[in-house]
Design a protein around this motif. Structure first.
Motif, mmCIF file in Angstrom:
data_model
loop_
_atom_site.group_PDB
_atom_site.id
_atom_site.type_symbol
_atom_site.label_atom_id
_atom_site.label_comp_id
_atom_site.label_asym_id
_atom_site.label_seq_id
_atom_site.Cartn_x
_atom_site.Cartn_y
_atom_site.Cartn_z
ATOM 1 N N VAL A 18 3.908 -0.523 4.053
ATOM 2 C CA VAL A 18 2.594 -0.870 4.579
ATOM 3 C C VAL A 18 1.997 -1.904 3.632
ATOM 4 O O VAL A 18 1.946 -1.672 2.414
ATOM 5 C CB VAL A 18 1.677 0.365 4.695
ATOM 6 N N GLN A 59 -3.896 -5.111 7.651
ATOM 7 C CA GLN A 59 -2.795 -4.209 7.312
ATOM 8 C C GLN A 59 -1.672 -4.330 8.329
ATOM 9 O O GLN A 59 -1.910 -4.410 9.536
ATOM 10 C CB GLN A 59 -3.274 -2.761 7.232
ATOM 11 N N GLU A 79 2.645 -3.089 9.077
ATOM 12 C CA GLU A 79 3.757 -2.207 8.760
ATOM 13 C C GLU A 79 5.048 -2.952 9.050
ATOM 14 O O GLU A 79 5.199 -3.554 10.114
ATOM 15 C CB GLU A 79 3.676 -0.948 9.615
ATOM 16 N N HIS A 90 -1.095 -4.907 2.774
ATOM 17 C CA HIS A 90 -2.408 -5.514 2.978
ATOM 18 C C HIS A 90 -2.221 -7.001 2.693
ATOM 19 O O HIS A 90 -1.842 -7.374 1.582
ATOM 20 C CB HIS A 90 -3.451 -4.914 2.036
ATOM 21 N N LEU A 121 0.817 -1.217 0.000
ATOM 22 C CA LEU A 121 0.000 0.000 0.000
ATOM 23 C C LEU A 121 0.850 1.266 0.000
ATOM 24 O O LEU A 121 0.440 2.285 -0.551
ATOM 25 C CB LEU A 121 -0.937 0.003 1.207
ATOM 26 N N GLN A 124 -6.171 -0.984 10.878
ATOM 27 C CA GLN A 124 -7.045 -1.446 9.805
ATOM 28 C C GLN A 124 -6.901 -2.962 9.655
ATOM 29 O O GLN A 124 -5.819 -3.513 9.825
ATOM 30 C CB GLN A 124 -6.713 -0.767 8.465
#
Length: 171
Positions: free
Chosen positions: A97, A67, A69, A99, A24, A64
Protein backbone atom coordinates in the motif's frame (compact mmCIF):
# COMPACT_ATOMS: atom_id res chain seq x y z
CA UNK A 1 24.59 42.18 -8.59
CA UNK A 2 21.84 43.96 -10.48
CA UNK A 3 22.28 41.50 -13.33
CA UNK A 4 21.81 38.55 -10.97
CA UNK A 5 18.55 40.01 -9.67
CA UNK A 6 17.41 40.74 -13.21
CA UNK A 7 18.10 37.16 -14.26
CA UNK A 8 16.16 35.86 -11.30
CA UNK A 9 13.17 38.03 -12.18
CA UNK A 10 12.82 36.48 -15.65
CA UNK A 11 10.11 33.84 -15.98
CA UNK A 12 11.51 30.35 -15.67
CA UNK A 13 10.18 26.96 -16.67
CA UNK A 14 7.49 25.58 -14.42
CA UNK A 15 9.21 23.52 -11.69
CA UNK A 16 8.40 19.82 -11.60
CA UNK A 17 6.19 18.88 -8.66
CA UNK A 18 8.02 17.13 -5.85
CA UNK A 19 7.15 13.42 -5.88
CA UNK A 20 6.34 11.97 -2.49
CA UNK A 21 6.06 8.23 -2.05
CA UNK A 22 5.69 6.29 1.15
CA UNK A 23 5.18 2.58 1.66
CA UNK A 24 2.34 2.34 4.18
CA UNK A 25 2.10 -1.45 4.35
CA UNK A 26 3.39 -4.67 2.83
CA UNK A 27 1.65 -8.00 3.06
CA UNK A 28 1.32 -11.53 1.73
CA UNK A 29 -2.16 -11.76 0.25
CA UNK A 30 -1.86 -15.43 -0.68
CA UNK A 31 0.89 -18.04 -0.75
CA UNK A 32 1.10 -21.70 -1.64
CA UNK A 33 4.08 -24.06 -1.77
CA UNK A 34 3.76 -27.59 -3.06
CA UNK A 35 6.70 -29.97 -2.69
CA UNK A 36 5.86 -32.58 -5.34
CA UNK A 37 9.02 -34.56 -4.56
CA UNK A 38 7.89 -35.26 -1.01
CA UNK A 39 4.24 -35.78 -1.97
CA UNK A 40 4.99 -38.31 -4.72
CA UNK A 41 7.87 -39.96 -2.90
CA UNK A 42 10.22 -39.37 -5.82
CA UNK A 43 13.81 -40.29 -5.26
CA UNK A 44 16.35 -37.50 -5.15
CA UNK A 45 18.49 -39.12 -7.85
CA UNK A 46 19.31 -37.36 -11.08
CA UNK A 47 17.63 -33.99 -10.69
CA UNK A 48 18.38 -31.13 -13.06
CA UNK A 49 15.95 -28.38 -12.09
CA UNK A 50 14.45 -26.16 -14.76
CA UNK A 51 12.97 -23.14 -12.99
CA UNK A 52 10.35 -20.91 -14.58
CA UNK A 53 9.22 -17.64 -12.97
CA UNK A 54 6.05 -15.92 -14.14
CA UNK A 55 5.18 -12.45 -12.86
CA UNK A 56 1.97 -10.46 -13.16
CA UNK A 57 1.04 -7.10 -11.69
CA UNK A 58 -2.13 -5.36 -10.64
CA UNK A 59 -2.71 -1.92 -9.15
CA UNK A 60 -5.75 -0.05 -7.95
CA UNK A 61 -6.67 3.23 -6.31
CA UNK A 62 -7.83 2.96 -2.72
CA UNK A 63 -10.65 5.02 -1.22
CA UNK A 64 -8.23 7.24 0.71
CA UNK A 65 -6.71 10.17 -1.19
CA UNK A 66 -3.32 9.47 -2.78
CA UNK A 67 -3.33 5.80 -1.72
CA UNK A 68 -2.78 2.90 -4.07
CA UNK A 69 -2.46 -0.85 -3.72
CA UNK A 70 -0.03 -2.81 -5.90
CA UNK A 71 -0.13 -6.61 -6.04
CA UNK A 72 2.60 -8.77 -7.57
CA UNK A 73 1.81 -12.37 -8.39
CA UNK A 74 4.72 -14.76 -8.71
CA UNK A 75 4.41 -18.33 -9.93
CA UNK A 76 7.67 -20.26 -9.58
CA UNK A 77 7.72 -23.73 -11.10
CA UNK A 78 10.63 -26.14 -10.86
CA UNK A 79 10.64 -29.20 -13.10
CA UNK A 80 13.23 -31.89 -13.61
CA UNK A 81 14.83 -31.43 -17.05
CA UNK A 82 15.43 -35.16 -17.31
CA UNK A 83 11.79 -36.27 -17.17
CA UNK A 84 9.63 -33.12 -16.90
CA UNK A 85 8.34 -34.05 -13.43
CA UNK A 86 7.39 -31.13 -11.23
CA UNK A 87 9.69 -30.70 -8.25
CA UNK A 88 7.90 -27.79 -6.59
CA UNK A 89 5.40 -25.06 -7.27
CA UNK A 90 5.37 -21.75 -5.37
CA UNK A 91 2.62 -19.19 -5.84
CA UNK A 92 2.94 -15.87 -4.03
CA UNK A 93 0.69 -12.80 -4.14
CA UNK A 94 2.53 -9.97 -2.42
CA UNK A 95 1.07 -6.51 -1.96
CA UNK A 96 2.02 -3.06 -0.93
CA UNK A 97 0.00 0.00 0.00
CA UNK A 98 1.56 3.27 -1.16
CA UNK A 99 0.89 6.94 -0.49
CA UNK A 100 1.87 8.81 -3.66
CA UNK A 101 1.71 12.54 -4.37
CA UNK A 102 3.13 14.73 -7.11
CA UNK A 103 2.96 12.20 -9.95
CA UNK A 104 1.01 13.56 -12.95
CA UNK A 105 -2.17 11.64 -13.77
CA UNK A 106 -0.80 10.48 -17.13
CA UNK A 107 2.25 8.98 -15.36
CA UNK A 108 0.59 7.33 -12.36
CA UNK A 109 -0.06 3.99 -14.11
CA UNK A 110 3.57 3.40 -15.18
CA UNK A 111 4.73 4.65 -11.77
CA UNK A 112 2.51 2.09 -10.02
CA UNK A 113 3.53 -0.74 -12.36
CA UNK A 114 7.30 -0.03 -12.40
CA UNK A 115 8.52 1.95 -9.39
CA UNK A 116 6.30 0.48 -6.69
CA UNK A 117 7.07 -3.17 -7.58
CA UNK A 118 10.79 -2.36 -7.61
CA UNK A 119 10.55 -1.33 -3.96
CA UNK A 120 8.75 -4.54 -2.99
CA UNK A 121 10.92 -6.95 -4.95
CA UNK A 122 13.70 -7.50 -2.37
CA UNK A 123 11.09 -8.66 0.13
CA UNK A 124 9.58 -11.05 -2.42
CA UNK A 125 13.02 -12.45 -3.24
CA UNK A 126 13.61 -13.12 0.46
CA UNK A 127 10.26 -14.88 0.89
CA UNK A 128 10.90 -17.09 -2.16
CA UNK A 129 14.37 -17.95 -0.87
CA UNK A 130 13.12 -18.79 2.63
CA UNK A 131 10.11 -20.82 1.46
CA UNK A 132 12.10 -22.93 -1.00
CA UNK A 133 14.77 -23.58 1.64
CA UNK A 134 12.18 -24.41 4.30
CA UNK A 135 10.39 -26.61 1.75
CA UNK A 136 13.40 -28.89 1.44
CA UNK A 137 15.20 -27.40 -1.57
CA UNK A 138 18.24 -25.17 -1.92
CA UNK A 139 17.24 -21.51 -1.39
CA UNK A 140 16.14 -19.98 -4.68
CA UNK A 141 17.34 -16.41 -5.22
CA UNK A 142 15.25 -15.30 -8.16
CA UNK A 143 16.77 -12.89 -10.66
CA UNK A 144 15.83 -9.23 -10.49
CA UNK A 145 12.69 -8.48 -12.47
CA UNK A 146 12.93 -5.81 -15.18
CA UNK A 147 9.63 -4.07 -14.44
CA UNK A 148 10.12 -1.51 -17.22
CA UNK A 149 10.45 -4.30 -19.80
CA UNK A 150 7.47 -6.12 -18.27
CA UNK A 151 5.41 -2.92 -18.52
CA UNK A 152 6.40 -2.37 -22.15
CA UNK A 153 5.52 -5.98 -23.01
CA UNK A 154 2.08 -5.53 -21.47
CA UNK A 155 1.51 -2.29 -23.44
CA UNK A 156 2.54 -4.09 -26.66
CA UNK A 157 0.24 -7.02 -25.85
CA UNK A 158 -2.69 -4.68 -25.25
CA UNK A 159 -1.94 -2.78 -28.45
CA UNK A 160 -1.91 -6.01 -30.46
CA UNK A 161 -5.13 -7.18 -28.82
CA UNK A 162 -6.81 -3.86 -29.68
CA UNK A 163 -5.55 -4.03 -33.29
CA UNK A 164 -6.76 -7.62 -33.65
CA UNK A 165 -10.26 -6.82 -32.32
CA UNK A 166 -12.91 -6.69 -35.07
CA UNK A 167 -13.77 -3.15 -36.14
CA UNK A 168 -17.29 -1.88 -35.50
CA UNK A 169 -17.89 -4.21 -32.59
CA UNK A 170 -18.86 -2.62 -29.27
CA UNK A 171 -16.28 -3.19 -26.54
Amino acid sequence: MAEENGAAAQPQAQPQPQIKMQVLAQFIRDMSFENAVAQKGLNGGEVQPDIQVAVSLDARKRTQDHQFEVIQKFRVTSKNKANGETLFLLELDYGGVFHIEGVPDDQIHPFLMIECPRLLFPFIRRIVSDVTRDGGFPPLNIDTVDYLSLYRQELARRSQATAAAPQGQPN
